[in-house]
Every structure is written in structure tokens, then in C-alpha cells.
Design a protein around this motif. Structure first.
Motif, short mmCIF file in Angstrom:
data_model
loop_
_atom_site.label_atom_id
_atom_site.label_comp_id
_atom_site.label_asym_id
_atom_site.label_seq_id
_atom_site.Cartn_x
_atom_site.Cartn_y
_atom_site.Cartn_z
N LYS A 177 -27.65 23.37 -30.88
CA LYS A 177 -27.29 24.54 -30.05
C LYS A 177 -26.05 23.79 -29.23
CE LYS A 177 -31.89 26.69 -30.37
NZ LYS A 177 -32.32 27.22 -29.36
N ALA A 178 -25.71 22.84 -28.55
CA ALA A 178 -24.99 22.58 -28.21
C ALA A 178 -24.08 20.86 -28.21
CB ALA A 178 -25.19 21.98 -26.28
N LEU A 179 -22.33 21.18 -27.82
CA LEU A 179 -22.15 19.24 -27.90
C LEU A 179 -23.00 18.10 -27.19
CD1 LEU A 179 -19.31 19.12 -29.63
CD2 LEU A 179 -18.16 19.39 -27.37
N PRO A 180 -23.14 17.20 -28.26
CA PRO A 180 -23.72 16.31 -27.30
C PRO A 180 -23.00 15.41 -26.45
CG PRO A 180 -23.89 16.33 -29.48
CD PRO A 180 -22.98 17.45 -29.24
N THR A 181 -23.03 14.71 -25.82
CA THR A 181 -22.08 13.35 -24.60
C THR A 181 -21.23 13.30 -24.81
OG1 THR A 181 -23.49 12.18 -24.33
CG2 THR A 181 -24.13 13.87 -22.90
N ASP A 182 -19.88 13.10 -25.20
CA ASP A 182 -19.37 12.03 -25.27
C ASP A 182 -20.04 10.95 -26.32
OD1 ASP A 182 -16.80 13.81 -24.49
OD2 ASP A 182 -16.64 12.48 -23.30
N ALA A 183 -20.81 10.08 -25.08
CA ALA A 183 -21.47 9.00 -25.48
C ALA A 183 -22.32 9.12 -26.28
CB ALA A 183 -22.20 8.68 -23.58
N GLN A 184 -22.74 10.20 -26.78
CA GLN A 184 -23.85 10.46 -27.58
C GLN A 184 -22.40 10.64 -29.66
OE1 GLN A 184 -25.81 13.83 -25.90
NE2 GLN A 184 -27.73 12.63 -25.87
N LEU A 185 -21.49 11.20 -28.91
CA LEU A 185 -20.55 11.64 -29.93
C LEU A 185 -20.14 10.70 -30.45
CD1 LEU A 185 -19.03 14.81 -29.22
CD2 LEU A 185 -20.63 14.20 -30.89
N LEU A 186 -19.93 9.57 -29.30
CA LEU A 186 -19.18 8.13 -30.58
C LEU A 186 -20.00 7.33 -30.88
CD1 LEU A 186 -17.35 6.67 -27.39
CD2 LEU A 186 -16.98 6.89 -29.32
N ASN A 187 -21.56 7.23 -30.59
CA ASN A 187 -22.87 6.74 -30.93
C ASN A 187 -22.51 7.60 -32.23
OD1 ASN A 187 -24.20 4.66 -30.76
ND2 ASN A 187 -26.20 6.04 -29.49
N LEU A 188 -22.89 8.17 -32.73
CA LEU A 188 -23.02 8.60 -34.08
C LEU A 188 -22.01 8.75 -34.48
CD1 LEU A 188 -24.20 13.25 -33.02
CD2 LEU A 188 -25.30 11.36 -34.45
N TYR A 189 -20.94 9.12 -34.35
CA TYR A 189 -19.61 8.49 -35.03
C TYR A 189 -19.25 6.89 -35.73
CZ TYR A 189 -14.91 7.44 -35.89
OH TYR A 189 -13.68 6.90 -36.68
#
Length: 91
Positions: A18-30
Motif C-alpha cells: 500500500k505504501a513505500l517502505p522506508t529507505d532502510a527497509q528498501l535497502l534490506n529488501l534489495y
């Protein structure tokens, strides 16, 4: 459902949050996605000095060096499940 199928489903679900994760979460996902799909990051391929975003992504991935594909997939799935629980999926 196999681990690979769960991983593929988690990767599809990330695109429907529904919403974009935080930058830290996106880095972790990546980082976990790259470790699961490519393996260890090659230090020779670290982005240049001025590519701050690329360096951050590479460094996050490089921290997972030595993590097995299966462990990276399991961690990725757990991260996505946590995001779905907190953010939710689009209808």
C-alpha cells in the motif's frame, strides 16, 4: 509450496504494498534479494565515489556475503511478511 515459490510470491507482493517502505527497509529488501538471486557481491563492482545510492545498495548487499541462497530467501520472505503486516497490500 517450495521455498523458491514462496520467495517468488514475496517478490511479487513487494510490488503491491500500500505504501513505500522506508529507505532502510528498501535497502534490506534489495540486499537480501540480490544475495538470494546473484550470490555474494563482487567488491570489484562497487559503484564509484559519486554514486551514493549505488554505493549504499552495494554495501548493504556486500554485508550479506557468505549468506546462503536459502537463508537469504528465508530472510527476504520474513521481511516482506513483516511489511505486509505493517503496511498492507493494495486491494
Amino acid at each position: 509450496m517450495s521455498l523458491q515459490e514462496k520467495f517468488d510470491q514475496a517478490a511479487a507482493n513487494v510490488k503491491n504494498l500500500k505504501a513505500l517502505p522506508t529507505d532502510a527497509q528498501l535497502l534490506n529488501l534489495y540486499a537480501h534479494f540480490k544475495q538470494a538471486t546473484v550470490g555474494d557481491a563482487d567488491p570489484a563492482n562497487r559503484p564509484g565515489l559519486l554514486d551514493l545510492k549505488g554505493k549504499a545498495k552495494f554495501d548493504a548487499w556486500h554485508k550479506l556475503a557468505g549468506t546462503s541462497k536459502e537463508d537469504a530467501q528465508k530472510a527476504y520472505i520474513e521481511i516482506v511478511e513483516g511489511l505486509i503486516a505493517s503496511i498492507g497490500l493494495k486491494e
